[in-house]
Enzyme design. Structure first.
Site, PDB file in Angstrom:
ATOM      1  N   ALA A 181       1.025  -1.035   0.144  1.00  0.00           N
ATOM      2  CA  ALA A 181      -0.126  -0.079   0.147  1.00  0.00           C
ATOM      3  C   ALA A 181       0.889   1.115  -0.016  1.00  0.00           C
ATOM      4  O   ALA A 181       1.944   1.312   0.279  1.00  0.00           O
ATOM      5  CB  ALA A 181      -0.995  -0.090   1.114  1.00  0.00           C
ATOM      6  N   LYS A 182       0.379   2.368  -0.252  1.00  0.00           N
ATOM      7  CA  LYS A 182       1.016   3.784  -0.249  1.00  0.00           C
ATOM      8  C   LYS A 182       0.120   4.695  -0.265  1.00  0.00           C
ATOM      9  O   LYS A 182      -1.020   4.626  -0.115  1.00  0.00           O
ATOM     10  CB  LYS A 182       1.703   4.044  -1.331  1.00  0.00           C
ATOM     11  CG  LYS A 182       3.136   4.744  -1.060  1.00  0.00           C
ATOM     12  CD  LYS A 182       4.173   4.240  -0.253  1.00  0.00           C
ATOM     13  CE  LYS A 182       5.318   4.853  -0.136  1.00  0.00           C
ATOM     14  NZ  LYS A 182       6.675   4.092   0.310  1.00  0.00           N
ATOM     15  N   GLY A 183       0.425   5.732   0.668  1.00  0.00           N
ATOM     16  CA  GLY A 183      -0.392   6.835   0.889  1.00  0.00           C
ATOM     17  C   GLY A 183       0.041   8.053   0.958  1.00  0.00           C
ATOM     18  O   GLY A 183       1.384   8.355   0.908  1.00  0.00           O
TER      19      GLY A 183
END
Length: 425
Positions: free
Chosen positions: A113-115
């Site tokens: 994931a990445k934000g």
């Protein structure tokens, strides 16, 4: 304050296209079915939120927050949160996919994931950043969770921001939940060994590759681009193991000393000089900082930003070995040039996976409610990194491909097999 326009991608390759180019080659080598290819290619979830924040001047500014879960096939998603003015969806999607492959290549039970939040934290007060972190956490309250999606620090965020995130998430659930986030301060359940983990993984990868290439560490020279956490720790640990670090750089310039730079002194200078190497006297300043990349050295460690090795300079690189401390420092089009020159590149998804490995250890310790010693953390992370390198090296021989494609093959094969066992609708 004016609305911040999405930053266009100029003068560099689209990171999503770069990632997909490598993914496609590996998928073809593995003979992936169309079904599995399409599942692994597309992100599982993309969340975009508006975050209205009261600034110190009393006015409300609306920030855009993004979270992309690329995959949760191997386990809960894992990935950092980036606070930067040029955060955009394509970049976050690429970084989320890279996290999937990175976790798979070191055999950790996480998806990727990445934000990110499009903002400039350097122009914001501590209070404004805190309100932004807490608002982002609440907007993602149904996304985050120790068994769902575990964020971590990235560009523009650190232990302080992770502490606020943990606190906001914990308050919403009426109990302290340290395992929701990694990269926390030690007193809040952070892990010993986390600070140096990524740089340490770069060191382990470099030594493993040097062994294969028969490069003696005690006669080898090395240049390190980027002197932040990753670069400085990689330089320090490589120096301790015999390498002569002849060049280092940060955003203020590059410094060269053919007799070797004293890395402990360079770190002390940086820490006493507002975090920069500006004015460092331990080496001669290079007129063009980018020249560091083309120095005649045995080992080159790009540990700064993405796309620094491109078609413009790849043919001038003289290092025998590149070990990628940064994410995406080599553009996909530059790969072919490096391969033709016979330069081994230990790719980012392998070389800098020491960070996520120790993040995983932090999560495990939080779940156990038990703290490991630094020695245990280092010993276990070194073993995981060494095993991962050996697996990728074997795959490169088996499929007759460069290390980068081999790393993608190892990672994609693991996720694809797991998906096949779990099945779809």
């Amino acid at each position: 304050m004016a609305y911040i326009e999405p930053a266009p991608i100029k003068d560099r390759e689209n990171p999503l296209e770069s990632m997909m180019e490598r993914f496609n080659i590996a998928a073809e080598k593995l003979g992936l079915s169309d079904e599995v290819y399409n599942v692994l290619k597309n992100p599982a979830k993309q969340v975009i939120v508006s975050l209205p924040i009261t600034m110190d001047n009393g006015k409300i500014q609306v920030f855009e927050g993004i979270r992309v879960i690329h995959s949760n096939i191997l386990g809960p998603a894992k990935g950092g949160i980036r606070f930067a003015p040029d955060v955009h969806l394509d970049e976050v999607r690429a970084l989320a996919a890279w996290m999937t492959w990175k976790c798979a290549v070191v055999d950790i039970p996480y998806g990727g994931a990445k934000g990110g939040v499009r903002c400039n934290p350097r122009e914001m007060s501590k209070g404004e950043i805190e309100r932004l972190v807490r608002a982002y956490t609440m907007a993602m309250i149904d996304v985050f969770g120790p068994d769902k999606d575990i964020p971590a620090p990235d560009m523009g965020t650190g232990p302080r921001e992770m502490a606020w995130l943990m606190d906001e998430f914990s308050k919403a659930h009426g109990m302290t939940i340290p395992a929701v986030v990694t990269g926390k301060p030690l007193v809040l359940g952070g892990s010993l060994g986390r600070t140096e983990a990524t740089g340490r993984g770069v060191m382990v990868s470099a030594l493993a590759a040097m062994q294969k290439l028969k490069i003696n560490p005690f006669t080898a020279t090395c240049a390190v681009q980027g002197f932040g956490n990753v670069g400085s720790w990689a330089a320090r640990l490589l120096e301790e193991r015999g390498l002569k670090i002849v060049a280092i750089s940060d955003h203020t310039g590059a410094f060269y000393n053919e007799k070797g730079i004293n890395i402990v002194e360079a770190i002390a200078y940086r820490d006493s000089n507002n975090g920069t190497l500006e004015g460092f006297a331990g080496g001669e300043r290079l007129e063009n900082a980018a020249d560091l990349l083309t120095l005649k050295v045995d080992v080159l460690v790009p540990a700064a930003v993405e796309d620094v090795i491109t078609t413009a300079n790849a043919d001038q690189i003289k290092a025998k070995l590149i070990v990628e401390g940064a994410n995406g420092p080599t553009s996909a089009k530059a790969d072919a040039i490096l391969n033709e020159k016979g330069i081994m590149a230990v790719p980012d998804i392998l070389a800098n996976a020491g960070g996520v490995t120790v993040s995983y250890f932090e999560w495990v310790q939080n779940r156990l409610g038990y703290k490991w010693t630094a020695d245990r953390v280092n010993r276990r992370s070194d073993r995981i990194m060494k095993d991962a390198f050996d697996n990728v090296y074997q795959a490169s021989i088996k499929y007759d491909v460069p290390m980068r494609i081999a790393a993608y093959i190892v990672a994609i094969d693991k996720v694809a097999q797991t998906y096949t066992y779990r099945g779809g609708y």
